[in-house]
Scaffold this motif. Structure first.
Motif, mmCIF file in Angstrom:
data_model
loop_
_atom_site.group_PDB
_atom_site.id
_atom_site.type_symbol
_atom_site.label_atom_id
_atom_site.label_comp_id
_atom_site.label_asym_id
_atom_site.label_seq_id
_atom_site.Cartn_x
_atom_site.Cartn_y
_atom_site.Cartn_z
ATOM 1 N N ASP A 1 -11.911 -8.839 -6.544
ATOM 2 C CA ASP A 1 -12.873 -8.280 -5.588
ATOM 3 C C ASP A 1 -14.082 -7.759 -6.366
ATOM 4 O OD1 ASP A 1 -14.255 -6.485 -3.800
ATOM 5 O OD2 ASP A 1 -12.454 -6.444 -2.556
ATOM 6 N N PRO A 2 -15.283 -8.245 -6.092
ATOM 7 C CA PRO A 2 -16.456 -7.828 -6.881
ATOM 8 C C PRO A 2 -16.770 -6.341 -6.770
ATOM 9 C CG PRO A 2 -17.135 -9.119 -4.969
ATOM 10 C CD PRO A 2 -15.642 -9.257 -5.077
ATOM 11 N N LEU B 1 -6.644 -5.543 -8.486
ATOM 12 C CA LEU B 1 -8.098 -5.698 -8.480
ATOM 13 C C LEU B 1 -8.531 -6.889 -7.644
ATOM 14 C CD1 LEU B 1 -8.920 -5.103 -12.268
ATOM 15 C CD2 LEU B 1 -9.014 -3.438 -10.396
ATOM 16 N N THR B 2 -7.570 -7.553 -7.007
ATOM 17 C CA THR B 2 -7.842 -8.796 -6.291
ATOM 18 C C THR B 2 -7.596 -8.644 -4.797
ATOM 19 O OG1 THR B 2 -5.579 -9.668 -6.392
ATOM 20 C CG2 THR B 2 -6.995 -10.058 -8.312
ATOM 21 N N ASP B 3 -7.948 -9.710 -4.068
ATOM 22 C CA ASP B 3 -7.541 -9.810 -2.670
ATOM 23 C C ASP B 3 -6.226 -10.590 -2.597
ATOM 24 O OD1 ASP B 3 -8.171 -12.525 -2.998
ATOM 25 O OD2 ASP B 3 -10.089 -12.358 -1.924
ATOM 26 N N ALA C 1 -4.124 1.772 1.551
ATOM 27 C CA ALA C 1 -4.774 0.461 1.571
ATOM 28 C C ALA C 1 -4.086 -0.504 0.596
ATOM 29 C CB ALA C 1 -6.250 0.604 1.217
ATOM 30 N N ARG C 2 -4.312 -1.780 0.831
ATOM 31 C CA ARG C 2 -3.678 -2.828 0.037
ATOM 32 C C ARG C 2 -4.687 -3.487 -0.897
ATOM 33 N NH1 ARG C 2 0.904 -5.024 2.393
ATOM 34 N NH2 ARG C 2 0.257 -7.180 2.026
ATOM 35 N N TYR C 3 -4.165 -4.108 -1.950
ATOM 36 C CA TYR C 3 -4.961 -4.898 -2.884
ATOM 37 C C TYR C 3 -6.154 -4.096 -3.414
ATOM 38 C CZ TYR C 3 -1.937 -8.635 -1.250
ATOM 39 O OH TYR C 3 -0.832 -9.367 -0.946
ATOM 40 N N ALA C 4 -7.324 -4.706 -3.541
ATOM 41 C CA ALA C 4 -8.462 -4.017 -4.158
ATOM 42 C C ALA C 4 -8.890 -2.796 -3.364
ATOM 43 C CB ALA C 4 -9.637 -4.980 -4.327
#
Length: 233
Positions: free
Chosen positions: A29-30, A21-23, A216-219
């Motif tokens: 990430d909102p 859920l993060t970068d 895709a990566r991360y959020a």
């Protein structure tokens, strides 16, 4: 990436925080907030962090507090059902022996990483792994690398056992859930969930255990996973 809406018939969701859920800097990430808030089925926040972190995330997102913390050692469903399993005394003994051998946990004097832990101890990735693993084995514990820290924990407790406990409380089966994560500690969840998706930045263990891997990566990977969950229904 555009923010997708959750599928109207979305299954219950179990999702990791760091790396999912993060970068890359571990900031949430909102764009994930409205997705989680609008999810039409139960959302379980599953993390290696101590309980205050996922509870705060649930509160700020505005979803029911359903949490797996400390890699399954702490399970909270609502405000009344709390399960704590693990061997914090043994983990503390490992930490003491590690320090006596001349090593440091790596978090500074305040040690906000371990201050609220109840079932395990986390050690910085900057600290040497081999002596930590050897000492942990002497105490019947294991070391899991979550990409954020080395977690000294009971081998019988995982995010997967945490999901089993949550599912029982919610009168669901683990196979009813879709799971999204990025790390070794998510593999046990992937093995039990009905649908498992690793984001592209996941480690080799998580990648091997997942049914799908995002481009895709991360959020961004999580948002892509939401779309995959919609097409898999």
């Amino acid at each position: 990436m555009d923010v997708p809406s959750p599928p109207a018939d979305a299954p219950p969701l179990v999702v990791d925080i760091d790396g999912t859920l993060t970068d890359e800097s571990r900031a949430v990430d909102p764009r994930v907030f409205p997705v989680l808030h609008e999810w039409p089925a139960p959302v379980v926040v599953a993390t290696g962090k101590s309980m205050p972190y996922p509870v705060a995330l649930c509160d700020f997102v505005g979803i029911e507090t359903v949490v797996i913390a400390e890699n399954g050692g702490v399970v909270l469903v609502g405000r009344d059902t709390l399960r704590i399993e693990g061997d914090r005394a043994a983990a503390d003994a490992v930490a003491a022996a590690y320090r006596e051998a001349g090593y440091d946990l790596g978090w500074g004097e305040a040690d906000l990483v371990n201050r609220w832990r109840e079932t395990e101890v986390a050690v910085s990735l900057d600290s040497p792994l081999e002596p930590l693993a050897d000492i942990a084995a002497e105490h019947g514990l294991e070391v899991v690398d979550t990409g954020f820290a080395y977690h000294v924990k009971s081998p019988a407790i995982t995010k997967g056992t945490g999901l089993e406990a949550v599912a029982e409380e919610l009168d669901l089966a683990p196979a009813d859930f879709a799971a999204v994560g990025d790390s070794e500690n998510d593999a046990a969840t992937f093995e039990r969930a009905g649908l498992s998706i690793a984001v592209a930045n996941a480690d080799e263990t998580a990648l091997a255990a997942a049914e799908y891997v995002t481009d895709a990566r991360y959020a961004d990977g999580f948002l892509e996973a939401v779309e995959r969950i919609g097409t898999a229904r």
